[in-house]
Scaffold this active site. Structure first.
Site, PDB file in Angstrom:
ATOM      1  N   PHE A   1      -7.889  42.622  20.055  1.00  9.83           N
ATOM      2  CA  PHE A   1      -6.471  42.945  19.857  1.00  9.83           C
ATOM      3  C   PHE A   1      -6.052  42.380  18.498  1.00  9.83           C
ATOM      4  O   PHE A   1      -6.173  41.178  18.258  1.00  9.83           O
ATOM      5  CB  PHE A   1      -5.578  42.337  20.946  1.00  9.83           C
ATOM      6  CG  PHE A   1      -4.122  42.711  20.756  1.00  9.83           C
ATOM      7  CD1 PHE A   1      -3.603  43.860  21.339  1.00  9.83           C
ATOM      8  CD2 PHE A   1      -3.288  41.932  19.965  1.00  9.83           C
ATOM      9  CE1 PHE A   1      -2.267  44.227  21.138  1.00  9.83           C
ATOM     10  CE2 PHE A   1      -1.957  42.299  19.756  1.00  9.83           C
ATOM     11  CZ  PHE A   1      -1.443  43.439  20.341  1.00  9.83           C
TER      12      PHE A   1
ATOM     13  N   THR B   1       8.893  44.098  -0.036  1.00  4.33           N
ATOM     14  CA  THR B   1      10.157  43.651  -0.634  1.00  4.33           C
ATOM     15  C   THR B   1      10.332  42.141  -0.468  1.00  4.33           C
ATOM     16  O   THR B   1      10.616  41.429  -1.405  1.00  4.33           O
ATOM     17  CB  THR B   1      11.350  44.363   0.036  1.00  4.33           C
ATOM     18  OG1 THR B   1      11.067  45.751   0.066  1.00  4.33           O
ATOM     19  CG2 THR B   1      12.639  44.097  -0.719  1.00  4.33           C
TER      20      THR B   1
ATOM     21  N   LYS C   1       2.118  33.944  14.623  1.00  2.00           N
ATOM     22  CA  LYS C   1       2.608  33.160  15.762  1.00  2.00           C
ATOM     23  C   LYS C   1       3.140  31.768  15.388  1.00  2.00           C
ATOM     24  O   LYS C   1       4.249  31.637  14.945  1.00  2.00           O
ATOM     25  CB  LYS C   1       1.502  33.023  16.802  1.00  2.00           C
ATOM     26  CG  LYS C   1       0.948  34.387  17.235  1.00  2.00           C
ATOM     27  CD  LYS C   1       1.131  34.643  18.673  1.00  2.00           C
ATOM     28  CE  LYS C   1       0.391  35.895  19.105  1.00  2.00           C
ATOM     29  NZ  LYS C   1       0.985  36.536  20.240  1.00  2.00           N
TER      30      LYS C   1
ATOM     31  N   ASP D   1      -9.219  36.846  12.501  1.00  2.00           N
ATOM     32  CA  ASP D   1      -7.846  36.971  12.992  1.00  2.00           C
ATOM     33  C   ASP D   1      -7.505  35.701  13.775  1.00  2.00           C
ATOM     34  O   ASP D   1      -7.879  35.560  14.934  1.00  2.00           O
ATOM     35  CB  ASP D   1      -7.732  38.213  13.889  1.00  2.00           C
ATOM     36  CG  ASP D   1      -6.339  38.378  14.485  1.00  2.00           C
ATOM     37  OD1 ASP D   1      -5.522  37.443  14.364  1.00  2.00           O
ATOM     38  OD2 ASP D   1      -6.069  39.438  15.063  1.00  2.00           O
TER      39      ASP D   1
HETATM   40  C1  PLP Z   1      -5.124  37.998  17.795  1.00  2.00           C
HETATM   41  C2  PLP Z   1      -3.836  38.675  17.466  1.00  2.00           C
HETATM   42  N1  PLP Z   1      -3.724  39.360  16.320  1.00  2.00           N
HETATM   43  C3  PLP Z   1      -2.585  39.968  15.966  1.00  2.00           C
HETATM   44  C4  PLP Z   1      -1.480  39.944  16.777  1.00  2.00           C
HETATM   45  C5  PLP Z   1      -0.211  40.639  16.377  1.00  2.00           C
HETATM   46  O1  PLP Z   1       0.798  39.727  16.086  1.00  2.00           O
HETATM   47  P1  PLP Z   1       2.337  40.184  16.139  1.00  2.00           P
HETATM   48  O2  PLP Z   1       2.638  40.524  17.548  1.00  2.00           O
HETATM   49  O3  PLP Z   1       3.088  39.013  15.606  1.00  2.00           O
HETATM   50  O4  PLP Z   1       2.438  41.366  15.228  1.00  2.00           O
HETATM   51  C6  PLP Z   1      -1.553  39.246  17.996  1.00  2.00           C
HETATM   52  C7  PLP Z   1      -0.409  39.219  18.920  1.00  2.00           C
HETATM   53  O5  PLP Z   1      -0.505  38.901  20.073  1.00  2.00           O
HETATM   54  C8  PLP Z   1      -2.764  38.608  18.353  1.00  2.00           C
HETATM   55  O6  PLP Z   1      -2.892  37.934  19.500  1.00  2.00           O
END
Ligand code: PLP
Length: 443
Positions: free
Chosen positions: A162, A323, A299, A268
């Site tokens: 994800f 921006t 986060k 990530d």
């Molecule tokens: C591993 C990971 N990457 C990206 C995201 C996306 O972050 P956001 O919801 O702040 O766009 C999340 C959100 O849960 C995540 O857990």
């Protein structure tokens, strides 16, 4: 709250926080119910509710100015922006002093992918005897770029991953159909993420075989796509996809394959960064040979963005730009959060109390083997499984009724993402409740 027939998402949407009354790890809702918060808003929270140091920042004149005077930081920044950025760099992963700020996690991913594509595109052109600068390309090639036919490059992501909900991130997201249905996605290759069993130590041999298979599948993809691969994107712990962990060796293997393929390793750390694993960045625990090329944050840093190594510096202004590249007020909160994590020794605290929590979950899984299994964790990134989705949801509802707010992930996992200040006593209180719930369900 009457939770009887409601599904988990409906329950959470009905739970409205009274954040004037919530404090530390205690979430108080508008009906006056008090919950031990092991959810922290999908790992957004870090220092608990109403931390005095964050309140002090938010009440400062500098914060107020940062909030009410929006600035386009790449063009015409306010001086305090540089101070905050410099401050944040002190917490950057080792060897990664380039920082790019946006608003959300998915934007951080989106922009890290762009950085990988841009550097890869330049290298590819130069290797073929062309110009690094795309504006020096012949007119017909520039027209092809404008007509979406400029690049066949790809990013490799992993099954179950994800990475967010914007188009590039979504193309690398494979955790739930509902996220992607009806939305066209880039047809980029997907490598299998190892389906490991837990506790990792007990299943070491089995898992090593699974990880070797996954690495060999990744290698095949990298060979097949060859120079088209700009990067490999991976979470240090797959969070939304069911809290799936892989070993340090696996991640070292992924890095070695990226190096061999000449593509970027993009980590990530949106959910795993900021101290929740017991180190500021979870990948610090992998003993990587060298820094990854791009590390995405979100986060707990209260904004999205990425850190990069120098070789992922984007030279031409305007290629990476929004921006408002970075919200000064959010960045001030991020910096203060990280300073508190450091000054209050919260990383060591998370390691110690997280190990105690995990040992407690392991004991529960031993005690109630028909209900609980696969306890796993790193610091406060904690999870365990139930046999079915229905039983998992039942477990979460029963815990909630007893005042413990854990959450779900994957199809049948319970996920815990406590604030970093959760105390040992609060862990014991949570374990007591989870024990009572498991006993009730085991009949
Ligand atoms: C591993 C990971 N990457 C990206 C995201 C996306 O972050 P956001 O919801 O702040 O766009 C999340 C959100 O849960 C995540 O857990």
């Amino acid at each position: 709250m009457a939770t009887g027939t409601l599904d988990m998402q409906s329950i959470y949407r009905l739970l409205v926080v009274d954040d004037a009354k919530s404090q530390g790890s205690s979430l108080v809702d508008v009906d006056g119910n008090v919950y031990l918060d092991l959810f922290s808003h999908f790992a957004l929270g870090c220092l608990g509710y109403n931390h005095p140091r964050l309140l002090a920042v938010a009440r400062s004149d500098e914060f107020v100015r940062g909030s009410i005077n929006p600035t386009s930081s790449p063009f015409c920044p306010a001086s305090s922006w540089f101070d905050v950025l410099e401050g944040l760099k002190a917490y950057a992963p080792k060897g990664m002093q380039r920082i790019f700020c946006v608003d959300a996690g998915t934007e951080g991913i989106e922009n890290a992918l762009k950085a990988a594509f841009i550097v890869h595109g330049e290298r590819r052109r130069v290797a073929a005897g062309g110009p690094a600068n795309p504006l020096e390309l012949p007119a017909e090639e520039q027209e092809a770029i404008l007509a979406n036919a400029g690049s066949d490059a790809v990013i490799v992501s992993f099954s179950g991953a994800f990475h967010g909900r914007t188009m590039g991130s979504l193309s690398c997201t494979h955790s739930k159909t509902i996220h992607k249905a009806d939305i066209p996605a880039f047809r980029w290759p997907i490598a299998p993420f190892p389906a490991n069993r837990f506790p990792l130590a007990r299943y070491a041999d089995e898992n090593a075989a699974r990880e070797a298979e996954a690495l060999s599948a990744l290698e095949q993809i990298l060979d097949e796509y060859g120079p088209r691969v700009a990067g490999v994107l991976v979470e240090p712990v797959q969070s939304e996809g069911g809290d799936r962990h892989a070993s340090a060796e696996f991640f070292r293997g992924v890095q070695a394959l990226c190096k061999k393929a000449g593509c970027a390793l993009i980590l990530d750390e949106v959910q795993t960064g900021g101290g929740i694993s017991g180190t500021m960045w979870t990948h610090e625990q992998f003993g990587l040979e060298h820094a990854p090329n791009l590390v995405v944050f979100g986060k707990k840093l209260q904004m999205g963005g990425f850190f990069a190594t120098d070789d992922y510096t984007i030279r031409q202004f305007g290629r990476m730009y929004q921006t408002r590249n970075g919200d000064r007020a959010r960045a001030m909160l991020a910096l203060e959060t990280l300073r508190v994590v450091e000054e209050e020794g919260l990383l060591a605290h998370v390691r110690e109390v997280g190990a105690h929590f995990l040992a407690g979950l392991e004991a529960l899984a031993e005690r109630y083997p028909t209900i609980l299994s696969e306890p796993r964790g790193k610091g406060f990134l904690l999870a365990l499984d139930l046999p079915t989705t229905a039983q998992r949801d039942d477990f979460l509802k029963r815990a909630l009724r007893r005042g413990v707010f854990a959450t779900y992930t994957g199809s049948r996992s319970v996920r815990m993402r406590p604030h970093l200040i959760l105390s040992r006593d609060e862990v014991d209180e949570a374990l007591g409740v989870l024990d009572a719930v498991a006993r009730e369900m085991a009949g």
